[in-house]
Design an enzyme around this catalytic site. Structure first.
Site, PDB file in Angstrom:
ATOM      1  N   GLY A  16       0.767  -1.151  -0.073  1.00  0.00           N
ATOM      2  CA  GLY A  16       0.017   0.043  -0.163  1.00  0.00           C
ATOM      3  C   GLY A  16       0.907   1.111   0.091  1.00  0.00           C
ATOM      4  O   GLY A  16       2.211   1.068   0.059  1.00  0.00           O
ATOM      5  N   MET A  18       2.247   5.021   1.405  1.00  0.00           N
ATOM      6  CA  MET A  18       2.818   5.104   2.769  1.00  0.00           C
ATOM      7  C   MET A  18       1.550   5.693   3.592  1.00  0.00           C
ATOM      8  O   MET A  18       0.675   6.461   2.980  1.00  0.00           O
ATOM      9  CB  MET A  18       3.914   6.617   2.772  1.00  0.00           C
ATOM     10  CG  MET A  18       5.062   6.192   2.216  1.00  0.00           C
ATOM     11  SD  MET A  18       6.451   7.407   2.131  1.00  0.00           S
ATOM     12  CE  MET A  18       6.910   7.803   3.724  1.00  0.00           C
ATOM     13  N   GLY A  21      -0.522   1.913   7.139  1.00  0.00           N
ATOM     14  CA  GLY A  21      -0.389   0.895   8.107  1.00  0.00           C
ATOM     15  C   GLY A  21       0.357  -0.478   7.674  1.00  0.00           C
ATOM     16  O   GLY A  21       0.425  -1.285   8.371  1.00  0.00           O
ATOM     17  N   LYS A  22       1.142  -0.282   6.720  1.00  0.00           N
ATOM     18  CA  LYS A  22       1.761  -1.632   6.266  1.00  0.00           C
ATOM     19  C   LYS A  22       2.865  -2.309   7.615  1.00  0.00           C
ATOM     20  O   LYS A  22       2.685  -3.228   7.916  1.00  0.00           O
ATOM     21  CB  LYS A  22       2.753  -1.392   5.112  1.00  0.00           C
ATOM     22  CG  LYS A  22       1.882  -0.864   3.834  1.00  0.00           C
ATOM     23  CD  LYS A  22       2.875  -0.917   2.854  1.00  0.00           C
ATOM     24  CE  LYS A  22       3.837   0.411   3.129  1.00  0.00           C
ATOM     25  NZ  LYS A  22       3.169   1.550   3.408  1.00  0.00           N
ATOM     26  N   GLU A  90       9.918  -3.245   4.252  1.00  0.00           N
ATOM     27  CA  GLU A  90      10.504  -2.169   3.230  1.00  0.00           C
ATOM     28  C   GLU A  90      10.998  -3.113   1.922  1.00  0.00           C
ATOM     29  O   GLU A  90      12.174  -2.798   1.458  1.00  0.00           O
ATOM     30  CB  GLU A  90      11.456  -1.285   3.790  1.00  0.00           C
ATOM     31  CG  GLU A  90      10.842  -0.527   4.838  1.00  0.00           C
ATOM     32  CD  GLU A  90       9.864   0.619   4.547  1.00  0.00           C
ATOM     33  OE1 GLU A  90       9.359   0.554   3.295  1.00  0.00           O
ATOM     34  OE2 GLU A  90       9.354   1.281   5.157  1.00  0.00           O
ATOM     35  N   ILE A  91      10.432  -4.128   1.447  1.00  0.00           N
ATOM     36  CA  ILE A  91      10.915  -4.940   0.275  1.00  0.00           C
ATOM     37  C   ILE A  91      11.328  -4.342  -0.817  1.00  0.00           C
ATOM     38  O   ILE A  91      12.226  -4.673  -1.656  1.00  0.00           O
ATOM     39  CB  ILE A  91      10.103  -6.238   0.194  1.00  0.00           C
ATOM     40  CG1 ILE A  91       8.755  -5.719  -0.278  1.00  0.00           C
ATOM     41  CG2 ILE A  91      10.091  -7.268   1.360  1.00  0.00           C
ATOM     42  CD1 ILE A  91       8.079  -7.120  -1.047  1.00  0.00           C
ATOM     43  N   GLN A  92      10.651  -3.067  -0.881  1.00  0.00           N
ATOM     44  CA  GLN A  92      11.075  -2.301  -2.416  1.00  0.00           C
ATOM     45  C   GLN A  92      12.404  -1.901  -2.269  1.00  0.00           C
ATOM     46  O   GLN A  92      13.042  -1.525  -3.354  1.00  0.00           O
ATOM     47  CB  GLN A  92      10.052  -1.383  -2.366  1.00  0.00           C
ATOM     48  CG  GLN A  92      10.032  -0.008  -1.706  1.00  0.00           C
ATOM     49  CD  GLN A  92       9.730  -0.039  -0.136  1.00  0.00           C
ATOM     50  OE1 GLN A  92       9.082  -1.224   0.186  1.00  0.00           O
ATOM     51  NE2 GLN A  92       9.940   0.924   0.535  1.00  0.00           N
ATOM     52  N   CYS A 146      -6.997   9.856   1.476  1.00  0.00           N
ATOM     53  CA  CYS A 146      -6.219  11.034   0.742  1.00  0.00           C
ATOM     54  C   CYS A 146      -6.198  12.547   1.367  1.00  0.00           C
ATOM     55  O   CYS A 146      -7.417  12.567   1.909  1.00  0.00           O
ATOM     56  CB  CYS A 146      -7.047  11.100  -0.740  1.00  0.00           C
ATOM     57  SG  CYS A 146      -6.090  12.802  -1.778  1.00  0.00           S
ATOM     58  N   CYS A 149      -8.535  15.040  -0.622  1.00  0.00           N
ATOM     59  CA  CYS A 149     -10.176  14.775  -0.551  1.00  0.00           C
ATOM     60  C   CYS A 149     -10.762  13.863   0.160  1.00  0.00           C
ATOM     61  O   CYS A 149     -12.177  13.866   0.290  1.00  0.00           O
ATOM     62  CB  CYS A 149     -10.565  14.394  -2.103  1.00  0.00           C
ATOM     63  SG  CYS A 149      -9.947  12.839  -2.502  1.00  0.00           S
TER      64      CYS A 149
END
EC number: 2.7.1.21
Length: 193
Positions: A16, A18, A21-22, A90-92, A146, A149
């Site tokens: 998901g 930032m 809640g990951k 933080e696997i990315q 968001c 909005c």
């Protein structure tokens, strides 16, 4: 989530934008495994030092001890034989070898829980995350709210000096003075020039 017998391994991925809640969800799953008396090892990439070098820390301050590694293969080298659950945050930020590492650990009969961004600030697939998602038995895609909005946010907006980062800006900024916001598809901005 029903895991059944863990002797065949299992890969779970939490993704998901930032502020969705990951890391908090990763920590929750780790704590549940620990309550069940399962041996857990937690890993994170060394490049992620924004809050702590040796902890996974959520934006709300929840944290758990972790082993910081530079390269994905170090996870296998540091893996203890009696560990049942492996968590990777933080696997990315890992290179694509994390895909083979995660697969190899699951093939040892371990439960592997990965968390990370699925999209970069441009709204494009981020590093190895999509490939880890593809080999997972379970993927949970979380949303934030968001800030513009109030709709469900699936993207991470990078702001530099209060303005949206440009498309050509580097994907990973270390030590820069950028900020991030959760945005929906409509409110997410990435100027091309």
């Amino acid at each position: 989530m029903i895991y059944g017998s863990l002797d065949h391994g299992f890969i779970e991925v939490i993704v998901g934008p930032m502020f969705s809640g990951k890391s908090e969800e990763l920590i929750r799953r780790i704590k549940r495994a620990q309550i069940a008396k399962q041996k857990v090892q937690v890993f994170k990439p060394a490049i992620d030092d924004r809050y702590s070098i040796d902890k996974v820390v959520s934006h709300n301050g929840t944290n758990i001890n972790a082993i910081s590694v530079v390269k994905a293969f170090e996870i296998i080298e540091l893996l203890e034989e009696d560990t049942e659950v492996i968590a990777i945050d933080e696997i990315q930020f890992f290179d694509h070898s994390i895909v083979d590492v995660v697969r190899e650990i699951a093939d040892l009969g371990k439960r592997v829980i990965c968390a990370g961004l699925d999209m970069d600030f441009r709204g494009e697939p981020f590093g190895p995350t999509p490939d880890v998602m593809a080999i997972a038995e379970s993927v949970d895609k979380l949303t934030a709210i968001c800030v513009k909005c109030g709709n469900p946010a699936t993207r991470t907006q990078r702001l530099i000096n209060g303005k949206p980062a440009k498309y050509d800006d580097p994907i990973i900024l270390v030590g820069a003075h950028e900020t991030y916001e959760a945005r929906c598809r409509k409110c997410h901005e990435v100027p091309r020039t």
